[in-house]
Design an enzyme around this catalytic site. Structure first.
Site, PDB file in Angstrom:
ATOM      1  N   GLU A  44      11.463   9.071  -7.211  1.00 28.65           N
ATOM      2  CA  GLU A  44      10.237   8.284  -7.339  1.00 28.65           C
ATOM      3  C   GLU A  44      10.227   7.534  -8.671  1.00 28.65           C
ATOM      4  OE1 GLU A  44       5.657   9.219  -8.553  1.00 28.65           O
ATOM      5  OE2 GLU A  44       6.824  10.795  -7.577  1.00 28.65           O
ATOM      6  N   ASP A  48      10.196   3.490  -8.801  1.00 30.69           N
ATOM      7  CA  ASP A  48       9.092   2.778  -9.438  1.00 30.69           C
ATOM      8  C   ASP A  48       9.615   1.637 -10.302  1.00 30.69           C
ATOM      9  OD1 ASP A  48       6.214   2.579 -10.460  1.00 30.69           O
ATOM     10  OD2 ASP A  48       7.286   3.024 -12.306  1.00 30.69           O
ATOM     11  N   ASP A 117       4.230   7.776  -3.335  1.00 35.28           N
ATOM     12  CA  ASP A 117       5.370   8.387  -4.026  1.00 35.28           C
ATOM     13  C   ASP A 117       6.612   8.386  -3.129  1.00 35.28           C
ATOM     14  OD1 ASP A 117       3.697   8.840  -6.140  1.00 35.28           O
ATOM     15  OD2 ASP A 117       3.488  10.997  -5.811  1.00 35.28           O
ATOM     16  N   GLU A 120       8.266   4.943  -3.103  1.00 35.62           N
ATOM     17  CA  GLU A 120       9.049   4.721  -4.321  1.00 35.62           C
ATOM     18  C   GLU A 120      10.343   5.526  -4.295  1.00 35.62           C
ATOM     19  OE1 GLU A 120       5.656   3.520  -7.601  1.00 35.62           O
ATOM     20  OE2 GLU A 120       6.221   5.633  -7.411  1.00 35.62           O
TER      21      GLU A 120
END
Length: 229
Positions: A44, A48, A117, A120
């Site tokens: 994650e 991101d 989450d 990502e």
């Protein structure tokens, strides 16, 4: 439990390594209940960064007449937890996430934070599996449906005001927020529920009361404006 890799890969349009795909969809609640398995939070973190870069470059190159402030506003709207959760719902990602019993019983498959989450983490897994170009292409495919909703850009920057204006406009009065917290003092998590016209419309999570309320407001705004599109 293993993930149906073929089905999800077909939906994503990219072939992600089977182990990385499994990891990307493993929520920490499942990991803890199964002997401390690895979970998706490192992926994650990676995803991101890739998401932010891909969106930033796309906005910069495709909008030469927009200033820095407007570009930042649009980026915020496209990488928010609400936007990513909307993407996840669109590809039925919730049905693939591996959750612990507690999260399963409390509607974890519909929680915006868990879904965001996981999106990502999938982007991070794609980067490691097929490289930066294919990962960027995946990001652009995922956010493409969001680009057709220009109203989203203003709401992401000031969601509470945007929700208040929309709620008033549709005759439901001012939104109300109910906030609870959990966890130790040094690591509290806040959960906000926003009521519009007396009905609970959406929830949001954050590390502060303000963040939770803003997340809930943006989620509620997305719910209220959807029928009007």
């Amino acid at each position: 439990m293993t993930v149906d890799r073929a089905e999800l890969s077909l939906t994503l349009g990219v072939e992600i390594d089977a182990e990385l795909l499994q990891l990307a969809l493993t929520h920490r609640s499942y990991a803890y209940e199964n002997g401390g398995l690895a979970h998706n939070e490192r992926l994650e973190f990676l995803g991101d960064s890739i998401l932010g870069q891909a969106v930033t470059v796309m906005l910069y190159t495709e909008n030469p007449n927009l200033d820095e402030g407007e570009l930042a506003k649009r980026r915020a709207s496209l990488v928010s937890s609400v936007a990513l959760a909307e993407i996840a719902v669109g590809i039925d990602l919730g049905s693939h996430v591996l959750l612990g019993r507690g999260e399963e019983l409390t509607g974890g498959r519909q929680k915006a934070s868990i879904l965001a989450d996981a999106v990502e983490a999938l982007i991070g897994a794609a980067y490691l599996s097929v490289g930066p170009d294919a990962a960027t292409a995946l990001v652009l495919r995922l956010i493409d449906p969001l680009l057709n909703d220009p109203e989203r850009f203003g709401a992401a920057m000031d969601p509470k005001t945007s929700l208040q204006e929309l709620s008033t406009r549709v005759g439901k009065g001012l939104p109300q927020y109910v906030v609870t917290d959990s966890g130790p003092d040094h690591s509290k998590r806040f959960n906000a529920t926003v009521l519009v016209g007396g009905d609970a419309v959406a929830t949001g999570e954050g590390s502060s009361k303000k963040q939770a309320e803003m997340a809930a407001a943006l989620a509620a705004w997305a719910v209220l404006q959807r029928p009007r599109r």
